[in-house]
Design a protein around this motif. Structure first.
Motif, short mmCIF file in Angstrom:
data_model
loop_
_atom_site.label_atom_id
_atom_site.label_comp_id
_atom_site.label_asym_id
_atom_site.label_seq_id
_atom_site.Cartn_x
_atom_site.Cartn_y
_atom_site.Cartn_z
N TRP A 1 0.86 -1.18 0.00
CA TRP A 1 0.00 0.00 0.00
C TRP A 1 0.90 1.23 0.00
CZ3 TRP A 1 -0.80 -4.00 3.58
CH2 TRP A 1 -1.97 -4.76 3.41
N HIS A 2 0.86 1.98 -1.09
CA HIS A 2 1.75 3.13 -1.23
C HIS A 2 0.95 4.41 -1.39
CE1 HIS A 2 5.20 5.53 -2.36
NE2 HIS A 2 4.65 5.83 -3.53
N LYS A 3 1.32 5.40 -0.61
CA LYS A 3 0.75 6.73 -0.75
C LYS A 3 1.80 7.58 -1.46
CE LYS A 3 -0.25 11.12 0.56
NZ LYS A 3 0.63 12.30 0.32
N ASN A 4 1.46 8.10 -2.64
CA ASN A 4 2.46 8.89 -3.36
C ASN A 4 2.30 10.38 -3.09
OD1 ASN A 4 0.39 9.84 -5.13
ND2 ASN A 4 0.61 7.98 -6.37
N THR A 5 3.25 11.15 -3.58
CA THR A 5 3.27 12.58 -3.26
C THR A 5 2.11 13.34 -3.88
OG1 THR A 5 4.75 12.94 -5.15
CG2 THR A 5 5.78 12.63 -2.99
N ALA A 6 1.49 12.76 -4.93
CA ALA A 6 0.42 13.47 -5.63
C ALA A 6 -0.93 13.31 -4.93
CB ALA A 6 0.31 12.97 -7.06
N VAL B 1 -3.96 4.48 9.41
CA VAL B 1 -2.63 5.02 9.12
C VAL B 1 -2.83 6.24 8.24
CG1 VAL B 1 -0.34 4.59 8.19
CG2 VAL B 1 -1.65 2.70 9.18
N LYS B 2 -2.32 7.37 8.70
CA LYS B 2 -2.52 8.64 8.00
C LYS B 2 -1.23 9.42 8.01
CE LYS B 2 -5.55 12.72 8.04
NZ LYS B 2 -6.68 13.38 8.72
N MET B 3 -0.95 10.12 6.92
CA MET B 3 0.25 10.94 6.87
C MET B 3 0.21 12.00 7.96
SD MET B 3 2.00 9.54 4.51
CE MET B 3 3.38 10.69 4.51
N SER B 4 1.35 12.25 8.57
CA SER B 4 1.45 13.29 9.58
C SER B 4 1.09 14.64 8.94
CB SER B 4 2.86 13.35 10.16
OG SER B 4 3.21 12.11 10.75
N SER B 5 0.55 15.54 9.74
CA SER B 5 0.06 16.81 9.20
C SER B 5 1.14 17.60 8.46
CB SER B 5 -0.53 17.66 10.33
OG SER B 5 0.44 17.91 11.34
N THR B 6 2.36 17.51 8.92
CA THR B 6 3.45 18.25 8.27
C THR B 6 3.96 17.57 7.00
OG1 THR B 6 5.04 17.11 9.70
CG2 THR B 6 4.24 19.28 10.43
N ASP B 7 3.54 16.30 6.77
CA ASP B 7 4.05 15.53 5.63
C ASP B 7 2.93 15.05 4.71
OD1 ASP B 7 6.63 15.84 6.45
OD2 ASP B 7 6.84 13.84 7.33
N SER B 8 1.83 15.76 4.67
CA SER B 8 0.67 15.31 3.89
C SER B 8 0.98 15.18 2.40
CB SER B 8 -0.51 16.26 4.10
OG SER B 8 -0.16 17.59 3.71
N ALA B 9 1.95 15.90 1.91
CA ALA B 9 2.31 15.84 0.49
C ALA B 9 3.46 14.88 0.22
CB ALA B 9 2.67 17.23 -0.02
N LYS B 10 3.84 14.09 1.23
CA LYS B 10 4.96 13.15 1.09
C LYS B 10 4.43 11.74 0.82
CE LYS B 10 8.47 15.90 2.75
NZ LYS B 10 9.91 15.93 2.45
N SER B 11 5.38 10.81 0.58
CA SER B 11 5.06 9.41 0.31
C SER B 11 5.27 8.54 1.54
CB SER B 11 5.92 8.88 -0.84
OG SER B 11 5.60 9.48 -2.05
N PHE B 12 4.61 7.40 1.53
CA PHE B 12 4.78 6.41 2.61
C PHE B 12 4.32 5.07 2.07
CE2 PHE B 12 4.07 4.13 6.55
CZ PHE B 12 5.09 4.60 7.37
N THR B 13 5.01 3.98 2.47
CA THR B 13 4.66 2.65 1.99
C THR B 13 4.46 1.69 3.15
OG1 THR B 13 5.91 2.97 -0.06
CG2 THR B 13 5.35 0.71 0.53
N ILE B 14 3.28 1.08 3.20
CA ILE B 14 2.97 0.02 4.16
C ILE B 14 3.18 -1.31 3.43
CG2 ILE B 14 1.20 -1.01 5.64
CD1 ILE B 14 -0.18 1.79 5.56
#
Length: 426
Positions: A330-335, A406-419
């Protein structure tokens, strides 16, 4: 691997995720006796002892010290009987980078491949299907999360022989040895011969924490740290034994394989023990079951919505045998925006594995359990190498309904993360 043509035996090796070995020669008496060294093993031992600056007699003495416990030999004797009869035998090793083959220039000179090579050499009639499930930098908790996918599903069942090696990686691992216990117990329930291997490192290992569980289940234990303790082998970082703080040289890996072969030979020469039943758990809050959740395989009892974590990360941790670990994820991309991944589940324990990258495109994510923030995970590190990290999210004594987000931290909402994967226990 070092297998070469030796008389009637020709080694056959597949460069893939497994190795399959088949003897093509004939034996006059059918079954072999592994009590004597072959010419090849004897020659290699002399060469490797020389590389470690010790004599062959010292080598043999140190190897004998590695046998911490023979345990109950019933399952291993049964596996050896299949080997001698030329029946197909499935062997798997699961562990960290040492198991994967880190240290030598060629990872197939690692102890795990060499050990299987030695079995084939000692029992030319053996028909071995081998799976190396080593993954660098990972503890037994992640091993438990990976076990079904990387071992059980590969064979379609538990293997005949399972070797578990995580002692140098289990510092503060999140399951507190329960992942190690789960792998042992689930394999024993299928009459697998389970072997605990305690690798050594310049910084020590977690043998002291793992041996209690291994002893509880009476499985064989091989300790490289016991073998090296008090020996004449130089164990300084970058020495003849270690290429760095933890990874053995080619000679060190061969030494490890020899210690494992010593167990095999010892058990082969012993009378068979009576089979013991599996009853109590070692840990009072052990995992009675462990179910894994992958992006391409979600159990029916789990409700999962991926939210903005709907893409796939194609750059997860690489494997020495080729490919990557957790190719489905599960990947959240910057877009994307910042909608969470949410899991509704009934469990007493839940762990999650995620990727750590050196790319500044990756950021931090917050984990919530039943609406309460419990952890922040850092998906970026300047020293990251797309490696897997694993954390406990829920750890309770009784089963209950939970919602995990699992949610992006408020300061990193435009960043990526992979579970990468999730596992839960009841």
């Amino acid at each position: 691997m070092k297998k070469v043509e030796k008389g009637l035996l020709v080694g056959f090796f597949m460069i893939a995720t497994s190795l399959s070995f088949n003897a093509c020669g004939n034996q006059e008496n059918g079954n072999s006796d592994a009590g004597e060294d072959s010419v090849w093993l004897e020659s290699e031992k002399g060469s490797m002892a020389g590389q470690l600056n010790i004599s062959v007699s010292e080598w043999d003495s140190y190897v004998s010290k590695s046998l911490k416990s023979k345990g109950n030999n019933a399952n291993l004797k049964a596996a050896l009987a299949k080997i001698k009869n030329g029946e197909k035998v499935n062997i798997a090793t699961i562990g960290g980078s040492v198991t994967e083959g880190a240290g030598p220039a060629n990872f197939r000179d690692g102890y795990a491949y060499t050990f299987v090579d030695m079995i084939q050499e000692s029992y030319p009639e053996a028909d071995i299907n081998y799976r190396n499930a080593g993954l660098s930098g990972t503890p037994s908790s992640l091993g438990a999360l990976r076990y079904k996918k990387d071992v059980y599903d590969y064979f379609g069942k538990n293997p005949d022989i399972l070797l578990i090696e995580f002692a140098v990686n289990d510092w503060q691992e999140c399951s507190n040895v329960r992942g190690f216990e789960y792998m042992i117990r689930s394999a024993l329930e299928s009459d697998t011969a389970v072997i605990a291997l305690y690798s050594a490192a310049t910084y020590g290992n977690q043998q002291w924490a793992m041996t209690k569980t291994a002893s509880h289940y009476k499985i064989p234990e091989v300790s490289i740290s016991d073998a090296l303790s008090g020996s004449k082998i130089d164990q300084a970082q970058g020495s003849v034994y270690y290429t760095d703080q933890v990874h053995p040289s080619a000679a060190g890996h061969y030494f490890m394989a020899s210690c494992l072969l010593n167990l095999i030979r010892t058990v082969d020469s012993d009378e068979q023990d009576s089979k013991i039943s599996i009853s109590s758990y070692c840990d009072s809050n052990a995992f009675e079951s462990l179910t894994t959740i992958y992006a391409d395989s979600i159990p029916s009892e789990v409700t999962l919505t991926s939210g903005d974590f709907s893409a796939i990360d194609s750059s997860t941790q690489g494997l020495k045998i080729g490919g990557t670990e957790f190719p489905s994820n599960w990947h959240k991309n910057t877009a994307g925006d910042s909608s969470p991944l949410e899991v509704k589940i009934s469990c007493k324990y839940l762990m999650l594995s995620y990727k750590v990258s050196s790319s500044t495109d990756f950021g931090s994510a917050d984990i919530y359990v039943d609406g309460k923030s419990v952890k922040t995970l850092e998906g970026y590190s300047s020293s990251g190498w797309n490696n897997c990290e694993t954390v406990s999210v829920i750890d309770e004594t009784s089963v209950a309904e939970h919602t995990v987000s699992v949610k992006m931290s408020s300061t990193d909402s435009a960043k990526s993360f992979t579970i990468l994967g999730i596992a839960f226990a009841n």
